[in-house]
Design a protein around this motif. Structure first.
Motif, short mmCIF file in Angstrom:
data_model
loop_
_atom_site.label_atom_id
_atom_site.label_comp_id
_atom_site.label_asym_id
_atom_site.label_seq_id
_atom_site.Cartn_x
_atom_site.Cartn_y
_atom_site.Cartn_z
N ARG A 112 26.50 30.78 40.54
CA ARG A 112 26.21 30.07 39.41
C ARG A 112 27.12 29.03 39.17
O ARG A 112 27.12 28.11 37.92
CB ARG A 112 26.37 30.91 38.03
CG ARG A 112 25.07 32.01 38.09
CD ARG A 112 25.42 32.89 37.03
NE ARG A 112 24.39 33.89 36.78
CZ ARG A 112 23.26 33.87 36.11
NH1 ARG A 112 23.06 32.70 35.48
NH2 ARG A 112 22.42 34.78 36.12
N TRP A 136 27.63 34.46 31.85
CA TRP A 136 26.17 34.10 32.16
C TRP A 136 25.43 35.35 31.32
O TRP A 136 24.15 35.31 31.02
CB TRP A 136 25.72 34.30 33.56
CG TRP A 136 26.01 35.57 33.97
CD1 TRP A 136 25.33 36.77 33.98
CD2 TRP A 136 26.88 35.80 34.96
NE1 TRP A 136 25.93 37.70 34.89
CE2 TRP A 136 26.93 37.13 35.40
CE3 TRP A 136 27.92 34.94 35.29
CZ2 TRP A 136 28.02 37.81 36.16
CZ3 TRP A 136 29.24 35.73 36.16
CH2 TRP A 136 29.19 36.98 36.35
N GLU A 167 26.28 30.11 29.12
CA GLU A 167 26.63 29.96 30.28
C GLU A 167 27.20 28.64 30.47
O GLU A 167 28.11 28.47 31.14
CB GLU A 167 25.71 30.31 31.24
CG GLU A 167 25.93 30.17 32.56
CD GLU A 167 25.13 30.78 33.67
OE1 GLU A 167 23.91 31.40 33.40
OE2 GLU A 167 25.01 30.19 34.87
N SER A 222 30.64 28.16 28.73
CA SER A 222 31.71 28.97 29.56
C SER A 222 32.10 28.21 30.88
O SER A 222 33.13 27.72 31.26
CB SER A 222 31.21 30.26 30.15
OG SER A 222 30.56 30.99 29.01
N GLN A 223 30.99 27.54 31.57
CA GLN A 223 31.24 26.72 32.59
C GLN A 223 32.05 25.54 32.41
O GLN A 223 32.97 25.28 32.82
CB GLN A 223 29.82 26.25 33.31
CG GLN A 223 30.06 25.61 34.75
CD GLN A 223 28.46 25.31 34.85
OE1 GLN A 223 27.78 24.84 34.55
NE2 GLN A 223 28.42 25.75 36.58
#
Ligand code: GLC
Length: 711
Positions: free
Chosen positions: A227, A496, A503, A506-507
């Motif tokens: 991811r 995720w 997600e 967070s990324q």
């Protein structure tokens, strides 16, 4: 070296410490640092100090003009000391407790306690104890107080600073300096500096109680990579063990720990595995058998092995005050680390004991000591139990890997524990309160010497909502120690697990942290050499501005960046221009999660590339984020070294200095290597210049001397 010579050295050291311990007159031990002794000071009951790295010889008498003089007294069974606090003085430090950044008005019990959800003792008695107060006077001058004893004590902060100890009379060290920063540097000279941690430990870390079996661990690791969510470390909580027996592996769910570590290493992860102090009392279990054979267990008041319940059921506990036990303990790390483990998590080391009201062992349990440490009751050694544990865990790890920087995370601690390991703030809860509380908690730990710390991102106990997780990870990437963790029974809390929106949040948050690593690592170097923490309270920007003293929603990273979480309402701002920056392409002002990050005018912050983990880290291409001041000037620096090992202590490092100046409307940016023997490749630079009109970006240019002109 012969045995005789070694015994001679040992005798010499013992005599030196003993004779210095006898020098019980008030004295100056450094410039503006004084030690005060109560008249009934008993060195055997107090020494050696656990906080100080050594006994400091006198450099003179305490001058008559000395302002802050402790008053010693007894009250019933308590030994006390009191120091006056002038009106308007701001108090900080005092280690790890809940409550506001400003500690005035707090009563704290210094008695390390397993305090799930911070629910017991009104949150004023947690996992660590720091008998230490940092005071900042109205004019910005500052002082620090160490109550140099390990016994159970209360710290009361109101119109005086009082330590009320259940042990014998103790000495007090007083630091008086021109600024809180200078007090922290003086503190670090007394209680020690932290060695630089491995660079990988500054990366994001993923934990859960517990990931098992091994296939689940692999799946988690693969998800990160597939991811493209940056991560450096996967953690192993107690379930990897066979019936929670430390230094064992459950053969059914972790049949091949070495193979698993290899799998994770191949994907550029490091691994950290848990070791607790409670040893399952089960004959046939090698750690228990050898511990019993060597008589390594803490005794109860009748001299029998103390037995208390922890995760494995009935346990006995190593007596880390004994030199034989210290060696026995550190030797276990040889085979353990041979499976390819990179770091160790020492938990439950208050020590926590289940099914008793006190949550720990009886205060009249006996520690036997040896060499320099006298025998004593648990009341004396409780607060340093975890510190001793990690000290000898670290020694064990260093014996196996003398050329690697050890990484240990400890839940319990005492003033000076930062010399041996990092910490986190224990079992918090998935609540907005605990999210916000993590900032003053982290700040005050940093103001107590333990700057490598952070809270469990997402909140440990209870289920976390997507909204809370998004807010938490967006903040948590700015903790010095940045790890997501979750309690058994709670929902999945990987980045995720909350759906595509979180997600992405967070990324982005993690991209911000990883791009900031050159700056962060430079701050770690600064903190480890000066004691001034990585994460700092806002008032550090202007120590004379008393309107900043309470600000605890936002904070500083180093002196050049400010982090303002989304929930901050009218945060107090230091004077001067702080410009919002974009670190990884985000626009925080249009984002409901990512905190605003602002740069100080006059600062240059070096930022790296977007990477997935620190094996990809490089300072060969840097973006310099610049905000010039009213004179058109800015400066900044970068520290670099191998990221692991101890070569940096032998000159294998480099400092780079950056400057920007403006003449006739043209901004010239220069970069030069200013210190250190590390040979670095020529660097590529790009500049992002923040001005009142927005941001101007340069193209990539080659160093070593950089000359970018903006018109
Ligand atoms: C303690 C630790 C927590 C850990 C759990 C199981 O509660 O604080 O982090 O997950 O024990 O080992």
């Amino acid at each position: 070296m012969t045995r005789n010579f070694l015994s001679f050295i040992l005798l010499f050291l013992t005599l030196t410490v003993a004779s210095e311990a006898k020098d019980q007159r008030d004295k100056l031990i450094a410039r503006q640092v004084a030690v005060f002794y109560p008249s009934d000071f008993d060195s055997v009951a107090n020494m050696p100090s656990f906080a100080l790295i050594k006994e400091f010889p006198a450099i003179g008498k305490v001058p008559d003009s000395w302002k802050l003089n402790p008053v010693f007294f007894h009250s019933g069974k308590y030994s006390c000391v009191s120091l006056p606090v002038k009106k308007g003085t701001s108090l900080y430090g005092s280690g790890e407790t809940t409550g506001s950044l400003l500690r005035n008005g707090n009563d704290i019990t210094l008695w390390n306690t397993d305090n799930f959800n911070y629910a017991g003792f009104d949150g004023k008695q947690l996992y660590q104890s720091h008998p230490w107060v940092l005071g900042v006077n109205v004019d910005g001058t500052a002082f620090g107080i160490i109550a140099d004893n390990t016994w159970k004590q209360k710290l009361i902060l109101n119109d005086s600073i009082k330590f009320i100890s259940e042990g014998p009379a103790f000495r007090v060290i007083v630091i008086q300096k021109d600024s809180p920063q200078a007090v922290l540097t003086a503190l670090s000279e007394l209680v020690g500096k932290m060695d630089l941690p491995p660079l990988w430990s500054l990366g994001y870390q993923q934990c859960r109680y517990s990931y098992f079996p091994d296939s689940r661990v692999k799946q988690i690791a693969d998800e990160f990579r597939n991811r493209k969510i940056p991560c450096d470390v996967i953690w192993f909580d107690i379930d990897y063990m066979d019936k929670f027996k430390v230094f064992t592996f459950d053969k059914n769910i972790f049949p091949d720990p070495k193979g698993l570590n290899d799998y994770l290493h191949d994907r550029s992860f490091k691994t950290i595995w848990m070791i607790d102090p409670g040893i399952k009392a089960e004959e046939g279990y090698m750690v228990y058998d050898s511990g019993s054979k060597g008589n390594h267990w803490i005794k109860d008041k009748n001299g029998k092995d103390f037995v208390g319940k922890v995760w494995p059921g009935d346990c006995k506990f190593p007596d880390f005050t004994r030199p034989q036990t210290q060696k026995w303990w550190s030797d276990f790390y040889k085979d353990f680390m041979a499976t390819g483990i990179d770091g160790v998590w020492n938990d439950m080391n208050e020590p926590s004991v289940f099914e008793v009201d006190s949550k720990t062992m009886p205060i009249d349990n006996q520690h036997r000591g040896g060499e320099l440490l006298p025998p004593g009751p648990h009341l004396r050694y409780h607060n340093v139990y975890g510190m001793l544990m990690i000290k000898f865990s670290r020694e064990g790890i260093l014996k196996v890997h003398p050329d690697k920087r050890p990484f240990i995370l400890s839940r319990s601690g005492y003033l000076g524990s930062h010399r041996y390991g990092a910490t986190w703030t224990g079992d918090n809860m998935a609540s907005t309160d605990h999210l916000r509380l993590s900032i003053p908690m982290s700040l005050n730990l940093g103001l107590s010497g333990q700057f490598f710390n952070g809270a469990d991102i997402g909140g440990f106990a209870e289920n976390t909502t997507p909204e809370l997780f998004g807010q938490w990870i967006a903040l948590g990437v700015f903790y010095p120690f940045s790890r997501g963790h979750a309690c058994k029974g709670s929902n999945d809390k990987e980045p995720w697990a909350f759906g595509p929106e979180i997600e992405k949040v967070s990324q982005m948050a993690l991209n911000r942290r990883y791009r900031l690593l050159p700056y962060l690592y430079t701050l770690f170097q600064e903190a480890s050499s000066t004691g001034v923490p990585v994460m700092r309270p806002i008032f550090f920007a202007d120590i004379k501005d008393t309107t900043l003293r309470r600000e605890e929603q936002s904070f500083l990273l180093g002196k050049d960046l400010m982090v303002i979480p989304k929930w901050a309402k009218n945060p107090a701002m230091p004077k001067g221009i702080w410009r919002n920056i974009s670190i990884a392409g985000e626009n925080s002002q249009n984002d409901q999660y990512q905190p605003d990050v602002k740069i100080r005018e006059g600062a240059i912050v070096p930022v790296g590339k977007c990477i997935q983990n620190t094996t990809e880290y490089s300072t060969d291409s840097l973006t310099l984020i610049i905000s010039t001041n009213a004179n058109g000037f800015a400066e900044g620096r970068l520290y670099e070294d191998a990221g692991d090992g101890f070569g940096y202590k032998r000159g294998q490092y480099a400092f780079w200095t950056f400057s920007a100046s403006t003449k006739s409307g043209v901004v010239t940016v220069k970069a030069r290597k200013s210190e250190g023997r590390l040979s670095s490749k020529p660097k590529m630079f790009k500049v992002m210049l923040y001005t009142k009109n927005g941001v101007i970006e340069s193209s990539w240019k080659k160093g070593p001397v950089l000359n970018i002109k903006f018109r």
